[in-house]
Design a protein around this motif. Structure first.
Motif, PDB file in Angstrom:
ATOM      1  N   THR A   1      40.753   5.363 -22.867  1.00 17.53           N
ATOM      2  CA  THR A   1      40.712   6.728 -23.396  1.00 17.53           C
ATOM      3  C   THR A   1      40.204   6.735 -24.837  1.00 17.53           C
ATOM      4  OG1 THR A   1      42.571   7.319 -21.987  1.00 17.53           O
ATOM      5  CG2 THR A   1      42.088   8.804 -23.824  1.00 17.53           C
ATOM      6  N   TYR A   2      40.742   5.770 -25.679  1.00 22.12           N
ATOM      7  CA  TYR A   2      40.319   5.715 -27.096  1.00 22.12           C
ATOM      8  C   TYR A   2      38.854   5.338 -27.197  1.00 22.12           C
ATOM      9  CZ  TYR A   2      44.756   6.534 -29.463  1.00 22.12           C
ATOM     10  OH  TYR A   2      45.875   7.127 -29.940  1.00 22.12           O
ATOM     11  N   ASN A   3      38.432   4.383 -26.398  1.00 25.94           N
ATOM     12  CA  ASN A   3      37.012   4.024 -26.436  1.00 25.94           C
ATOM     13  C   ASN A   3      36.144   5.211 -26.050  1.00 25.94           C
ATOM     14  OD1 ASN A   3      36.829   1.363 -27.333  1.00 25.94           O
ATOM     15  ND2 ASN A   3      37.549   0.571 -25.357  1.00 25.94           N
TER      16      ASN A   3
ATOM     17  N   SER B   1      37.045   8.507 -26.265  1.00 25.60           N
ATOM     18  CA  SER B   1      37.128   9.619 -27.211  1.00 25.60           C
ATOM     19  C   SER B   1      36.648   9.233 -28.610  1.00 25.60           C
ATOM     20  CB  SER B   1      38.573  10.127 -27.277  1.00 25.60           C
ATOM     21  OG  SER B   1      39.427   9.066 -27.684  1.00 25.60           O
ATOM     22  N   HIS B   2      36.616   7.988 -28.907  1.00 27.85           N
ATOM     23  CA  HIS B   2      36.188   7.551 -30.260  1.00 27.85           C
ATOM     24  C   HIS B   2      35.149   6.443 -30.092  1.00 27.85           C
ATOM     25  CE1 HIS B   2      39.446   9.896 -32.020  1.00 27.85           C
ATOM     26  NE2 HIS B   2      40.267   9.370 -31.113  1.00 27.85           N
TER      27      HIS B   2
ATOM     28  N   GLN C   1      50.443   3.001 -29.170  1.00 28.07           N
ATOM     29  CA  GLN C   1      49.808   4.312 -29.280  1.00 28.07           C
ATOM     30  C   GLN C   1      49.812   4.785 -30.748  1.00 28.07           C
ATOM     31  OE1 GLN C   1      51.926   7.669 -27.420  1.00 28.07           O
ATOM     32  NE2 GLN C   1      49.991   8.267 -26.436  1.00 28.07           N
TER      33      GLN C   1
ATOM     34  N   LEU D   1      47.312   2.615 -32.833  1.00 25.35           N
ATOM     35  CA  LEU D   1      45.907   2.982 -32.651  1.00 25.35           C
ATOM     36  C   LEU D   1      45.646   4.358 -33.242  1.00 25.35           C
ATOM     37  CD1 LEU D   1      45.253   1.615 -29.051  1.00 25.35           C
ATOM     38  CD2 LEU D   1      44.652   0.606 -31.243  1.00 25.35           C
ATOM     39  N   SER D   2      46.645   5.237 -33.159  1.00 29.27           N
ATOM     40  CA  SER D   2      46.494   6.554 -33.755  1.00 29.27           C
ATOM     41  C   SER D   2      46.236   6.422 -35.253  1.00 29.27           C
ATOM     42  CB  SER D   2      47.748   7.381 -33.490  1.00 29.27           C
ATOM     43  OG  SER D   2      47.666   8.609 -34.163  1.00 29.27           O
TER      44      SER D   2
ATOM     45  N   VAL E   1      42.680   5.280 -35.848  1.00 28.24           N
ATOM     46  CA  VAL E   1      41.726   6.387 -35.680  1.00 28.24           C
ATOM     47  C   VAL E   1      41.790   7.333 -36.864  1.00 28.24           C
ATOM     48  CG1 VAL E   1      41.204   8.401 -34.255  1.00 28.24           C
ATOM     49  CG2 VAL E   1      41.705   6.229 -33.175  1.00 28.24           C
TER      50      VAL E   1
END
Lengths: 514, 306
Positions: free
Chosen positions: A377-379, A381-382, A411, A414-415, A418
């Motif tokens: 998801t992070y990859n 979305s970012h 989580q 990583l937040s 970001v």
């Protein structure tokens, strides 16, 4: 070598030197001065005696010199030589310098003392002989010797003196005196040493007492048995020790009272902290439960409704395709397609919300799958940052609460990456070591980093620590400006840890983990 | 009371004699012109002149005779010392001459010069009187002893006076006359038998160069020396009688008084007034016991005591 470092000498050594050095110096100086003074005095005395003897010889030599009666001179000289052992020789010369008489003693010749000489003068009395000129007086007039006015020298007397025998005698005396003085010196030193002990002993006792005081024991046994300054010192130290002891007792009493107060305060703080964390834990649990219920509601109700809406939109599109091609049917189909599209988007959004509220993938895919899904998801979305996850060990058997905690910690980490790191790469490592019964989470990024002291109070970090605390784990945050950030979290795999936390009714005194 | 009365009488007598003496002096000063003649300015001469001035305040003092300023008064000359006497005898003065402070030998050697004034010259010899000297020796020893006298060949006149006095005192005296240039030690050697040597003023015999050797020689022979002056006693003689300046002045005054009363001078005479001086050290060395009688042996004019 330490002996020559006089600054380190003891009182006893100093006293000995203070006593010995002046006395020894005085002794050496006095002996030296006496020796040389005696040498000088002896020579001066011999010279003076030579002058006296030669005057006496000259006075006695007039008659023998005039009459040639050398027997008389021999007798006189023998008397002089007998009476004074330092006379080396007696010589009588006539007016032409010819030696008329010579008499030598057995004394050694001494070239350092010059021979004493005296003229032999013709003695003439000025008794009035009632001559032809001045008035004749028979009354009591004083008489003088005409020789003192107009002396007539008829010869010379010479006396050679020798100080050798006298010096030998003086040396012997000096040796004896030096020996006596040396004995006196030793006796003085011994007496001084004995007397110095009267100073050394009380000082040593005082020093012992001071050492005792320095070691913290103020109750000393210092007898007050001396007078003068030492006695005053003993009394002062005794009074000081009593005062210090009283002060110490007062201070200890105050410290004890303060300690009790602090203990109470600490217990209250620990209790408050325990209650706060318990509350946070309950809040987290309640949040998770509420998230779960919301996600279930969204999943079960909203998603079902959206699927039903989708299905109805597909039916409408199908019916529109079956209907005659009219503008109305075309519009209906277009509208239905739009509704179906919006429904699908809404469905996807609802799934995302559900995933975020309650990672049901934990229940479906397990912790590994949930983390992979989160990384994906992070990859997605970012895209400016590449996220990567590695697992080492088996984390499938972790309890649900611990899995959720691990998931939330990653989580949150990583937040932060970001939000703050502006990183291009981020690595997440999960290592389960069953031997050590320990789990290690590592989150590393290559971002801008931060000041640890300034960032230590961030809400995210605090929240991560609060999540770790019930498990009595450790949290390490390493970061430098421009060099990225590394977060290391260690959690013990003790299943009872949570139970301990939950069942603990009394506050723990060990707050180091927090 | 008796003692006090005697003292009072003695005091009155002294006062009477003093008044008489003053009266006589006043008369003499009125009848004679006394000129004191000296020959030098020595300290001895000065002391003598001072004593004479005190006794004869109207007398003139000088080194030369002066013409009398008093009309009708005769000049009398008092010579102080041999030089002054020699001057006066050779000056042709008419008045009487009184010699003082000149020894017997010198007086006669001067007075015998052919000046024609022998009858006008008298005086007081400076020598101690032989009578007093023999008397002193007798007092010292307390028994007859042998006495030696050494004289020069030019001093034969004194022998007569000595013989006369010795005869009076019944003393045994040996006279040793020295030849011209003969050493005094020879004379002493020849007088080995005597116990005491009486020294007579004679510069040819006793002078500064001979006295010391003479005294030592006599001491070694255990012989005492009765000297002729206090200075000689101090130098080593046993004792002597001597006359001080006041004694001579007093006697001079007496001669003047006699001349005033008789109109002629008396014969030259030895001093009348004297004292005794003893060298106690010499006495002790010679084992001679000096009695108080010896120490007090003296003669002084009435009214003057030591």
């Amino acid at each position: 070598m330490n002996f020559w470092r006089w600054k380190n000498w003891s009182i006893g050594t100093r006293l000995v030197w203070i006593i010995v050095v002046p006395i020894a110096t005085l002794f050496c100086m006095i002996v030296s001065f006496t020796y040389f003074a005696r040498l000088t005095d002896v020579r001066a005395d011999v010279v003076e005696r030579g002058k006296v003897v030669v005057r006496a010889v000259a006075e006695s030599s007039e008659y023998p010199l005039v009459t040639g009666n050398l027997i008389e001179l021999e007798r006189i000289s023998r008397g002089f030589l007998k009476s004074d052992g330092s006379i080396h020789s007696i010589r009588v010369l006539d007016v032409n310098g010819r030696e008329i008489f010579r008499k030598e003693s057995g004394a050694a010749s001494d070239s350092t003392i010059p021979a004493a000489t005296a003229p032999i003068i013709k003695q003439v009395l000025t008794v009035n002989g009632l001559g032809d000129d001045e008035p004749h007086m028979t009354g009591p007039l004083s008489i003088t010797y005409a020789s003192t006015i107009n002396p007539t020298i008829i010869g010379e007397a010479q006396v050679s003196m020798s100080a050798i025998s006298v010096l030998e005698l003086q040396k012997q005396r000096l040796y004896w005196q030096s020996a006596v003085a040396l004995i006196a010196l030793v006796a003085s030193i011994l007496v001084a040493l004995v007397l110095s002990n009267t100073l050394k002993r009380p000082l040593a006792a005082v020093i012992r007492a001071l050492d005792t005081i320095r070691s913290g024991q103020y109750e000393i046994d210092l007898p007050h048995d001396s007078g003068g300054e030492i006695g005053n010192l003993q009394a002062t130290i005794k009074e000081m020790s009593l005062g210090l002891n009283e002060s110490k007792q007062n201070l200890e009493r105050k410290v004890l009272e303060r300690t009790v107060e602090l203990e109470l305060s600490r217990n209250e703080a620990v209790k408050a902290n325990y209650e706060k964390r318990k509350l946070i834990q309950k809040v987290n649990t309640a949040v998770e439960d509420e998230r779960k219920s919301i996600s279930i509601e969204i999943h079960d109700q909203l998603n079902a409704t959206l699927i039903a809406a989708k299905l109805n939109s597909e039916r409408i599109i199908h019916l529109a395709e079956l209907a005659p091609a009219t503008p109305s049917s075309a519009e209906i189909r277009t509208r239905a397609q739009t509704i179906m599209k919006l429904t699908l988007e809404l469905y996807e959004n609802a799934r995302v919300i559900v995933r975020r509220l309650r990672p049901e993938v934990l229940d479906i895919l397990g912790l590994r799958g949930a983390i992979d899904d989160m990384i994906f998801t992070y990859n997605t979305s970012h895209p400016s940052c590449h996220f990567e996850f590695k697992e080492n060990g088996d984390c499938s058997r972790l309890e649900s609460d611990l899995s959720i905690t691990i998931f939330r910690l990653i989580q949150e980490g990583l937040s932060n990456v970001v939000k703050h790191a502006n990183a291009t790469q981020a690595f997440v490592t999960l290592k389960v070591n069953e031997l050590d019964m320990q789990l290690r989470i590592t989150i590393i990024d290559n971002g801008v980093g931060c000041d640890v002291a300034a960032e230590g109070k961030g809400i995210g970090i605090i929240g991560m620590k609060e999540r770790i605390h019930p498990y009595q784990g450790s949290f390490e945050f390493i970061s430098q400006a421009g060099k990225g950030t590394k977060i290391t979290i260690c959690l013990p795999l003790l299943h009872q840890a949570t139970e301990i936390f939950r069942n603990k009714s009394t506050p723990s005194t060990d707050i180091s983990a927090s | 009371m008796r003692v006090r009365f005697r003292k009072l009488l003695f005091s009155l007598l002294v006062l009477f004699l003093a008044c008489m003496s003053s009266t006589a002096l006043a008369l003499s000063s009125q009848r004679f012109d006394l000129q004191i003649i000296t020959a030098d300015q020595s300290k001895t001469t000065a002391s003598i002149v001072e004593a004479l001035r005190k006794r004869f305040p109207t007398a003139s003092v000088g080194t030369q005779i002066t013409r009398s300023k008093l009309a009708g008064k005769q000049s009398i000359y008092l010579a102080v010392g041999p030089s002054a006497l020699r001057y006066l005898t050779s000056s042709g003065v008419v008045g009487p001459i009184i010699s003082t402070f000149t020894s017997h030998k010198v007086f006669h050697s001067i007075a015998q010069k052919p000046a024609g004034h022998a009858s006008q010259v008298s005086g007081i010899y400076a020598d101690p009187a032989p009578t007093q000297q023999f008397q002193l020796i007798a007092l010292i020893y307390g028994k007859p002893i042998k006495i030696g006298v050494i004289i020069d060949s030019d001093n034969a006149l004194i022998v007569n006076a000595l013989r006369h006095s010795a005869t009076q005192r019944q003393a045994e005296v040996s006279y040793e006359v020295l030849a011209a240039g003969e050493d005094i030690s020879h004379g002493v050697s020849r007088l080995a038998e005597v116990q005491t040597i009486l020294a007579i003023p004679d510069s040819a015999v006793y002078n500064g160069e001979t006295i010391r050797a003479f005294l030592i020689s006599t001491y070694r022979r255990n012989q005492a020396v009765v000297g002729f002056s206090a200075a000689m006693v101090k130098a080593g003689a046993l004792a002597t009688t001597y006359s001080d300046v006041d004694d001579i002045v007093e006697q001079s005054d007496e001669i003047l008084s006699e001349y005033e009363s008789t109109g002629r001078l008396p014969e030259p005479q030895f001093p009348k007034y004297f004292d005794v001086v003893v060298n106690e050290d010499v006495a002790r060395s010679l084992n001679i016991v000096i009695s108080d009688q010896v120490r007090k042996f003296s003669r002084k004019p009435a009214g003057r005591h030591q």
